[in-house]
Scaffold this motif. Structure first.
Motif, PDB file in Angstrom:
ATOM      1  N   LEU A  17       0.828  -1.207   0.000  1.00  0.00           N
ATOM      2  CA  LEU A  17       0.000   0.000   0.000  1.00  0.00           C
ATOM      3  C   LEU A  17       0.862   1.257   0.000  1.00  0.00           C
ATOM      4  O   LEU A  17       0.545   2.230  -0.691  1.00  0.00           O
ATOM      5  CB  LEU A  17      -0.948  -0.006   1.203  1.00  0.00           C
ATOM      6  N   VAL A  18       1.956   1.232   0.722  1.00  0.00           N
ATOM      7  CA  VAL A  18       2.880   2.372   0.714  1.00  0.00           C
ATOM      8  C   VAL A  18       3.515   2.522  -0.667  1.00  0.00           C
ATOM      9  O   VAL A  18       3.666   3.641  -1.176  1.00  0.00           O
ATOM     10  CB  VAL A  18       3.955   2.219   1.818  1.00  0.00           C
ATOM     11  N   LEU A  19       3.863   1.410  -1.304  1.00  0.00           N
ATOM     12  CA  LEU A  19       4.425   1.476  -2.656  1.00  0.00           C
ATOM     13  C   LEU A  19       3.413   2.023  -3.653  1.00  0.00           C
ATOM     14  O   LEU A  19       3.770   2.794  -4.551  1.00  0.00           O
ATOM     15  CB  LEU A  19       4.912   0.094  -3.091  1.00  0.00           C
ATOM     16  N   ALA A  20       2.140   1.650  -3.502  1.00  0.00           N
ATOM     17  CA  ALA A  20       1.104   2.197  -4.380  1.00  0.00           C
ATOM     18  C   ALA A  20       0.947   3.695  -4.150  1.00  0.00           C
ATOM     19  O   ALA A  20       0.769   4.469  -5.100  1.00  0.00           O
ATOM     20  CB  ALA A  20      -0.226   1.476  -4.145  1.00  0.00           C
ATOM     21  N   PHE A  21       1.037   4.131  -2.900  1.00  0.00           N
ATOM     22  CA  PHE A  21       0.969   5.554  -2.566  1.00  0.00           C
ATOM     23  C   PHE A  21       2.133   6.313  -3.204  1.00  0.00           C
ATOM     24  O   PHE A  21       1.949   7.379  -3.798  1.00  0.00           O
ATOM     25  CB  PHE A  21       0.982   5.701  -1.042  1.00  0.00           C
ATOM     26  N   ILE A  22       3.332   5.757  -3.109  1.00  0.00           N
ATOM     27  CA  ILE A  22       4.516   6.390  -3.706  1.00  0.00           C
ATOM     28  C   ILE A  22       4.387   6.452  -5.221  1.00  0.00           C
ATOM     29  O   ILE A  22       4.753   7.453  -5.843  1.00  0.00           O
ATOM     30  CB  ILE A  22       5.792   5.644  -3.272  1.00  0.00           C
ATOM     31  N   ALA A  23       3.856   5.397  -5.823  1.00  0.00           N
ATOM     32  CA  ALA A  23       3.654   5.411  -7.276  1.00  0.00           C
ATOM     33  C   ALA A  23       2.670   6.507  -7.680  1.00  0.00           C
ATOM     34  O   ALA A  23       2.862   7.176  -8.702  1.00  0.00           O
ATOM     35  CB  ALA A  23       3.154   4.046  -7.751  1.00  0.00           C
ATOM     36  N   LEU A  56       6.355  -3.527  -6.568  1.00  0.00           N
ATOM     37  CA  LEU A  56       4.985  -4.049  -6.510  1.00  0.00           C
ATOM     38  C   LEU A  56       4.835  -5.297  -7.365  1.00  0.00           C
ATOM     39  O   LEU A  56       4.188  -6.268  -6.956  1.00  0.00           O
ATOM     40  CB  LEU A  56       3.996  -2.976  -6.981  1.00  0.00           C
ATOM     41  N   TYR A  57       5.421  -5.283  -8.529  1.00  0.00           N
ATOM     42  CA  TYR A  57       5.335  -6.438  -9.426  1.00  0.00           C
ATOM     43  C   TYR A  57       6.040  -7.655  -8.836  1.00  0.00           C
ATOM     44  O   TYR A  57       5.519  -8.767  -8.885  1.00  0.00           O
ATOM     45  CB  TYR A  57       5.915  -6.081 -10.792  1.00  0.00           C
ATOM     46  N   GLN A  58       7.225  -7.456  -8.251  1.00  0.00           N
ATOM     47  CA  GLN A  58       7.938  -8.564  -7.630  1.00  0.00           C
ATOM     48  C   GLN A  58       7.161  -9.127  -6.445  1.00  0.00           C
ATOM     49  O   GLN A  58       7.107 -10.341  -6.254  1.00  0.00           O
ATOM     50  CB  GLN A  58       9.330  -8.106  -7.180  1.00  0.00           C
ATOM     51  N   SER A  59       6.552  -8.260  -5.664  1.00  0.00           N
ATOM     52  CA  SER A  59       5.743  -8.719  -4.528  1.00  0.00           C
ATOM     53  C   SER A  59       4.524  -9.490  -5.011  1.00  0.00           C
ATOM     54  O   SER A  59       4.131 -10.487  -4.405  1.00  0.00           O
ATOM     55  CB  SER A  59       5.325  -7.523  -3.685  1.00  0.00           C
ATOM     56  N   TYR A  60       3.940  -9.034  -6.113  1.00  0.00           N
ATOM     57  CA  TYR A  60       2.785  -9.727  -6.688  1.00  0.00           C
ATOM     58  C   TYR A  60       3.171 -11.118  -7.176  1.00  0.00           C
ATOM     59  O   TYR A  60       2.405 -12.068  -7.019  1.00  0.00           O
ATOM     60  CB  TYR A  60       2.213  -8.892  -7.836  1.00  0.00           C
ATOM     61  N   LEU A  61       4.361 -11.259  -7.753  1.00  0.00           N
ATOM     62  CA  LEU A  61       4.798 -12.560  -8.245  1.00  0.00           C
ATOM     63  C   LEU A  61       5.106 -13.532  -7.118  1.00  0.00           C
ATOM     64  O   LEU A  61       4.896 -14.738  -7.256  1.00  0.00           O
ATOM     65  CB  LEU A  61       6.035 -12.402  -9.131  1.00  0.00           C
ATOM     66  N   GLN A  62       5.598 -13.040  -5.979  1.00  0.00           N
ATOM     67  CA  GLN A  62       6.041 -13.914  -4.899  1.00  0.00           C
ATOM     68  C   GLN A  62       4.938 -14.302  -3.928  1.00  0.00           C
ATOM     69  O   GLN A  62       4.990 -15.383  -3.341  1.00  0.00           O
ATOM     70  CB  GLN A  62       7.175 -13.249  -4.127  1.00  0.00           C
ATOM     71  N   HIS A  63       3.944 -13.436  -3.732  1.00  0.00           N
ATOM     72  CA  HIS A  63       2.925 -13.689  -2.710  1.00  0.00           C
ATOM     73  C   HIS A  63       1.536 -13.476  -3.302  1.00  0.00           C
ATOM     74  O   HIS A  63       1.322 -12.529  -4.054  1.00  0.00           O
ATOM     75  CB  HIS A  63       3.109 -12.749  -1.510  1.00  0.00           C
TER      76      HIS A  63
END
Length: 123
Positions: A17-23, A56-63
């Protein structure tokens, strides 16, 4: 699912969520540079946007993603956009009013708080 796993997943979702905010902030910074003559060019919003999206993409791929995360993530992205827009319009008032951006950001933050469980918890 153990309690430790829930805490890990909650921490991971908050990071996303913090990464989405930064984006969202970086996207609006790039848009502000393109549309406002007072803003000078900086490469840092481009770098930060690329790094946030890549993380975000790497986190989406791993979890796997929980059910509510996509909506809350998009809401955090828009809070970043409207928050940065309100900040820029407060800094440069000749560009327009920041009232609508502040109201939208506050409403989205309230909705995010409700979805994350900060309001309406049972005691």
């Amino acid at each position: 699912m153990s309690n430790n796993d829930c805490n890990f997943r909650s921490g991971l979702e908050r990071k996303n969520l913090v990464l989405a905010f930064i984006a969202g902030i970086c996207g609006d910074a790039i848009l502000s540079w393109l549309t406002m003559s007072e803003i000078s060019f900086s490469v840092f919003p481009f770098i930060a946007l690329a790094l946030a999206v890549q993380a975000l993409y790497q986190s989406y791929l791993q979890h796997p993603v929980s059910e509510d995360f996509p909506l809350v993530g998009v809401a955090c992205f828009f809070v970043g956009i409207f928050g940065h827009s309100a900040f820029m319009k407060a800094q440069y008032p000749e560009e327009g009013s920041n009232f609508l951006a502040i109201i939208i950001a506050l409403l989205l933050m309230g909705w995010i708080g409700k979805k994350m469980g900060f309001w309406g918890r049972k005691k």
